[in-house]
Design a protein around this motif. Structure first.
Motif, PDB file in Angstrom:
ATOM      1  N   CYS A  59       0.871  -1.031  -0.001  1.00 20.95           N
ATOM      2  CA  CYS A  59       0.055  -0.134   0.167  1.00 20.95           C
ATOM      3  C   CYS A  59       0.846   1.306   0.010  1.00 20.95           C
ATOM      4  O   CYS A  59       0.597   2.217  -0.694  1.00 20.95           O
ATOM      5  CB  CYS A  59      -0.873   0.140   1.371  1.00 20.95           C
ATOM      6  N   ILE A  60       1.708   1.309   0.942  1.00 24.03           N
ATOM      7  CA  ILE A  60       2.634   2.591   0.771  1.00 24.03           C
ATOM      8  C   ILE A  60       3.347   2.955  -0.380  1.00 24.03           C
ATOM      9  O   ILE A  60       3.629   3.978  -0.495  1.00 24.03           O
ATOM     10  CB  ILE A  60       3.587   2.242   2.354  1.00 24.03           C
TER      11      ILE A  60
ATOM     12  N   VAL B  89       2.312   2.077  -3.219  1.00 21.38           N
ATOM     13  CA  VAL B  89       1.119   2.641  -3.851  1.00 21.38           C
ATOM     14  C   VAL B  89       1.153   4.256  -3.811  1.00 21.38           C
ATOM     15  O   VAL B  89       0.849   4.703  -4.599  1.00 21.38           O
ATOM     16  CB  VAL B  89       0.075   1.905  -4.118  1.00 21.38           C
ATOM     17  N   LEU B  90       0.896   4.531  -2.747  1.00 17.37           N
ATOM     18  CA  LEU B  90       0.630   5.560  -2.142  1.00 17.37           C
ATOM     19  C   LEU B  90       1.635   6.820  -2.743  1.00 17.37           C
ATOM     20  O   LEU B  90       1.669   7.887  -3.088  1.00 17.37           O
ATOM     21  CB  LEU B  90       0.593   5.899  -0.681  1.00 17.37           C
ATOM     22  N   THR B  91       2.986   6.457  -2.561  1.00 20.75           N
ATOM     23  CA  THR B  91       4.300   7.055  -2.878  1.00 20.75           C
ATOM     24  C   THR B  91       4.308   7.310  -4.223  1.00 20.75           C
ATOM     25  O   THR B  91       4.489   8.506  -4.863  1.00 20.75           O
ATOM     26  CB  THR B  91       5.741   6.124  -2.599  1.00 20.75           C
TER      27      THR B  91
ATOM     28  N   ILE C 102       1.287   7.478  -6.281  1.00 24.06           N
ATOM     29  CA  ILE C 102       0.250   8.347  -6.327  1.00 24.06           C
ATOM     30  C   ILE C 102       0.603   9.909  -6.067  1.00 24.06           C
ATOM     31  O   ILE C 102       0.378  10.771  -6.903  1.00 24.06           O
ATOM     32  CB  ILE C 102      -1.014   8.034  -5.718  1.00 24.06           C
TER      33      ILE C 102
ATOM     34  N   TYR D  31      -6.213  -3.253   1.143  1.00 26.93           N
ATOM     35  CA  TYR D  31      -6.858  -2.913  -0.055  1.00 26.93           C
ATOM     36  C   TYR D  31      -7.304  -4.173  -0.891  1.00 26.93           C
ATOM     37  O   TYR D  31      -8.171  -4.216  -1.781  1.00 26.93           O
ATOM     38  CB  TYR D  31      -6.170  -1.936  -1.214  1.00 26.93           C
TER      39      TYR D  31
ATOM     40  N   ARG E  45       3.501  13.073   2.797  1.00 25.70           N
ATOM     41  CA  ARG E  45       3.507  13.170   1.323  1.00 25.70           C
ATOM     42  C   ARG E  45       2.502  13.565   0.631  1.00 25.70           C
ATOM     43  O   ARG E  45       2.288  14.367  -0.265  1.00 25.70           O
ATOM     44  CB  ARG E  45       4.156  11.806   0.646  1.00 25.70           C
TER      45      ARG E  45
END
Lengths: 106, 106, 106, 106
Positions: C48-49, C51-53, C55, D17, D102
């Motif tokens: 997840c993290i 993926v967030l980076t 985005i 997710y 971020r």
């Protein structure tokens, strides 16, 4: 120095926000009070989430003030420089773009 | 058993930010001073772009405070609720996500 | 020789960004590839993290494109309308301010 | 013992997710299409303001995806680590806070 001189001879052209100066000053004093309230919430050990909600509200209020000032800046200072043309127009446009970038990224 | 009850029996554990309370209060009082300075810039007809620069600085400073509070909230209040489990854990997680969404969107 | 004349004779020069059109198109195709990569990360159950980076990186890249387009829009379309004056100048300025507000708030 | 090993023994718990994986993948493919559409707008010399409007829409859509992923990450990966306690809990919390920062700043 020169800007102040100009202001004395022609208040209306001083800055984009001049005609709404009282409105902006009043909104900023209200925001100042909100920030003071947030400091007090911390002093009083208020719940973290409630503090965060107030911070989001202040950020939105500051953004609104900034967008208003920017709109008037584009419509007055920048438009005036553009109508005159030349280097000053270039400089004002670059300066406005840099301010917009700071707002978008802050 | 409410949060207030807990607070009464153990002030130090009241909130995530409690151990850094003075630091947060101090930063918020500095931000309060910055906002007062911005209101004065308007009173004194300072240049719009300089006002916008100060507003961006205040927004960044407030964001830093908010991210610090949130980090401690997750590490204390939310972690505590999660360790206990149950509905309160669900509620605290949903509440934190909503606060994060407000910060991201403000 | 105005922008409108130029536009009539040469569609490629139609807008503020026209001279850098290839550059913007290229950056957007790269961003498109990054978004496709993020969708694939989800398909592949990436962390997840991470993926967030990605985005956050796409959001920053899009913001850069938007700020570049806006800068050129102010320096061309809006400046042209301001130099002409009248209702169209007002309209272009209001439209630019609204676009800036959407960027700041998105 | 790696994350992948865990995943092999229990796919459903792989990531926060995972149960909504198809939903996220679908939204990202739609966003990918929107970005491709923006690149085409540039190719077709569409009006700058209309391009900016689409970029704001994509940014909002990406933020929504990110907030959803983060919410599930907190409710699963982070909560799981917190329930276990120890260094891994600390590490997951710090990692989540950095990801939130971020997002807030991008």
């Amino acid at each position: 120095m020169t800007e102040v001189d100009m202001a004395e001879s022609n208040d209306a052209a001083l800055h984009g926000y001049s005609t709404n100066k009282d409105n902006y000053a009043k909104r900023l004093r209200r925001i100042e009070g909100q920030v003071r309230g947030i400091a007090k919430m911390i002093d009083d050990d208020k719940y973290c989430i409630d503090v965060l909600t107030q911070i989001s509200a202040v950020n939105s209020a500051l953004q609104s003030v900034a967008l208003g000032l920017l709109d008037e800046h584009l419509g007055h200072c920048v438009s005036h420089a553009v109508a005159e043309g030349g280097d000053e127009a270039e400089r004002k446009l670059a300066e406005a773009s840099a301010a917009i970038a700071r707002l978008v990224r802050s």
